[in-house]
Design an enzyme around this catalytic site. Structure first.
Site, PDB file in Angstrom:
ATOM      1  N   CYS A 129      -2.518  -1.964  13.018  1.00  0.00           N
ATOM      2  CA  CYS A 129      -2.393  -2.539  11.677  1.00  0.00           C
ATOM      3  C   CYS A 129      -3.326  -3.716  11.453  1.00  0.00           C
ATOM      4  CB  CYS A 129      -0.950  -2.958  11.417  1.00  0.00           C
ATOM      5  SG  CYS A 129      -0.713  -3.732   9.798  1.00  0.00           S
ATOM      6  N   GLU A 156       7.030  -1.719 -16.704  1.00  0.00           N
ATOM      7  CA  GLU A 156       8.032  -1.426 -17.725  1.00  0.00           C
ATOM      8  C   GLU A 156       8.087   0.055 -18.088  1.00  0.00           C
ATOM      9  OE1 GLU A 156       7.465  -2.791 -21.804  1.00  0.00           O
ATOM     10  OE2 GLU A 156       5.345  -3.172 -21.374  1.00  0.00           O
TER      11      GLU A 156
END
Length: 504
Positions: free
Chosen positions: A64, A480
């Protein structure tokens, strides 16, 4: 009065060198070792990186931080900045007509940061009282490992318990020139010269991420795709990711697999020729390029650990350790976490949390097991793809197609309106009909990872579609859109991109 001593703990400390040996110094191994030490265990971590075929190596921290998530995200950001510079002109900023990128400067900055992380990990282990040993180990028996350091010195170490956290390394195909002339993601982030025209072989998230940021940095990129994009992910979303990359200039050759690589001319970069065949049509293609990057899968680094000889069951095809729900192998004192375990998610945060929970169970009073289902992730392609829970395909297989409804729509970020960018961003919720629970979350949009992280909590606590509908959206944002998803797949209605996340 003398303190009461647990006889079991006394016996362990006298019989073995350590209470726990962690094999592998990646994110999961480090997290497990530090948690165990904090709980009072005597712990050692063994870590050793074998160089790649072209000689690349790195420090403590695993895939990583060294050759995965961290440098990938930094180079992804570097590529996005080119687009931001273009957008700045549209917003009235007076900038140069052309952009010049210096690859070497980006690599230097990325590697400087990685180096600081490597040092920080060593300091953290020392501060936590964990012994770090830079050596390659093999198991002698279920309580003993043989360690060989870079100078060839051999030592033996014993422990009551072991955690295998050695991770995975990229695969190379068995074709002429593969290891002589090609590289993998283990090499690209420290490549000391610009890669030039690049052929990426593979369709995994690693392939598309690397191909995406290289194209974004101004390099010509061709991706050879054997079958499907992003295997294991929602396929509708995968294809939308591919279409966006294609529109941004990445060339996809579907159905092609490499047959051989030859060098036309040495150099930095060299001039190469890759020959590929379409297995469906029989067509042969020859592509001249400077860099060939393989991203065709990864294999667990267990083959040299001598696991099977001590009774640890390993999948012969993947080399992964077979474990139960508590990450315990077929040998009761040997455990495994992270990418190296069979049938689980190959994600850094998963390895970290699994390692912490495992150490809590082994040396504390923990009872919590790792949840491998409701785990969020993001593919950092030029247009990011974030998801959590089930893909549409997996939901059909798990719960039955008739019990699944998909709510979805296209949308256009407000930031794109002035630039007249197409409404290619996409949102999808996969829901069960019998209880209306949301079991799959998918978003293709800028900053998809940031949105996915928050919404993943809703899936984890069993949110239903009506919970999303009743949530008040923040206007104008992309997120949204999930509060106003009113088009279902079963309705057959055409998707039309609305502005501001669908809010108006």
């Amino acid at each position: 009065m003398a303190p009461v001593v647990n006889p079991t703990e006394t016996e362990i400390s006298e019989k073995y060198d350590y209470d726990l040996i962690v094999v592998g110094g990646g994110s999961g191994g480090l997290a497990a070792s530090k948690r165990a030490a904090a709980l009072g265990a005597k712990v050692a971590v063994f870590d050793f990186v074998k160089p790649t075929p072209v000689g690349t190596t790195w420090g403590l921290g695993g895939t990583c931080v060294n050759v995965g998530c961290v440098p990938k995200k930094l180079m992804h950001q570097g590529a996005l900045l080119r687009q931001h510079i273009h957008d700045a002109k549209i917003y009235g900023w007076k900038v140069g007509e052309t952009e010049t990128h210096v690859w070497e400067e980006l690599v230097e900055k990325v590697q400087d940061y990685i180096g600081s992380q490597n040092f920080g990990f060593r300091v953290s282990l020392r501060d936590k009282g964990v012994k770090y040993i830079n050596a390659y180990v093999t198991f002698v028996d279920q309580h003993t490992v043989k360690a060989v350091d870079k100078r060839g010195n051999v030592t033996f170490h014993t422990a009551d318990k072991f955690i295998i956290a050695v991770g995975m390394r990229p695969n190379y195909p068995d074709i002429a020139g593969a290891k002589d002339y090609a590289i993998t993601s283990d090499d690209i982030f420290s490549l000391p010269y610009p890669p030039g025209k690049t052929v990426v072989v593979g369709a995994s998230y690693i392939a598309l991420e690397c191909g995406g940021f290289l194209n974004g940095l101004g390099f010509e990129v061709t991706v050879l795709v054997r079958s499907i994009l992003l295997r294991g992910f929602d396929q509708e979303c995968a294809e939308r990711v591919g279409e966006y990359m294609k529109a941004e200039g990445v060339e996809f050759m579907r159905g092609f697999v490499p047959r051989k690589i030859t060098q036309i001319e040495p150099g930095t970069p060299a001039k190469l020729k890759i020959e590929a065949k379409n297995n469906s049509t029989g067509e042969i293609a020859e592509i001249e390029c400077n860099t060939v990057l393989f991203a065709i899968g990864r294999t667990a680094c267990t083959e040299s650990l001598n696991l099977e000889s001590i009774g640890v069951k390993v999948n012969s095809k993947t080399s992964k350790v077979i474990v139960n729900e508590a990450e315990q192998s077929s040998v009761n004192n040997i455990y495994a976490i992270g990418d190296v375990i069979e049938g689980k998610l190959e994600l850094t945060p998963v390895a970290v949390q699994a390692g912490q929970l495992l150490s809590q169970r082994l040396f504390g009073k923990g009872k919590v097991l790792m949840d491998y289902v409701n785990v969020p992730t993001t593919v950092f392609t030029p247009l990011e793809y974030g998801c959590c829970g089930y893909s549409e395909e997996d939901a059909h297989e798990k719960f039955g197609k008739d019990n699944i409804e998909v709510h979805h729509n296209l949308f256009q970020p407000l930031e794109w309106v002035i630039g007249q960018k197409a409404g290619v961003c996409y949102a999808k919720l996969v829901c069960k009909n019998d209880d209306n629970r949301v079991i799959g979350f998918h978003i293709i949009a800028p900053n998809a990872g940031e949105m996915t992280q928050g919404f993943a909590l809703a899936l984890r606590i069993g949110a239903k579609k009506e919970d999303f509908d009743s949530l008040v959206g923040i206007h104008p944002t992309n997120a949204e859109v999930f509060t106003v998803l009113d088009i279902t797949k079963s309705s057959g209605k055409e998707l039309v991109a609305s502005g501001c996340g669908g809010g108006t």
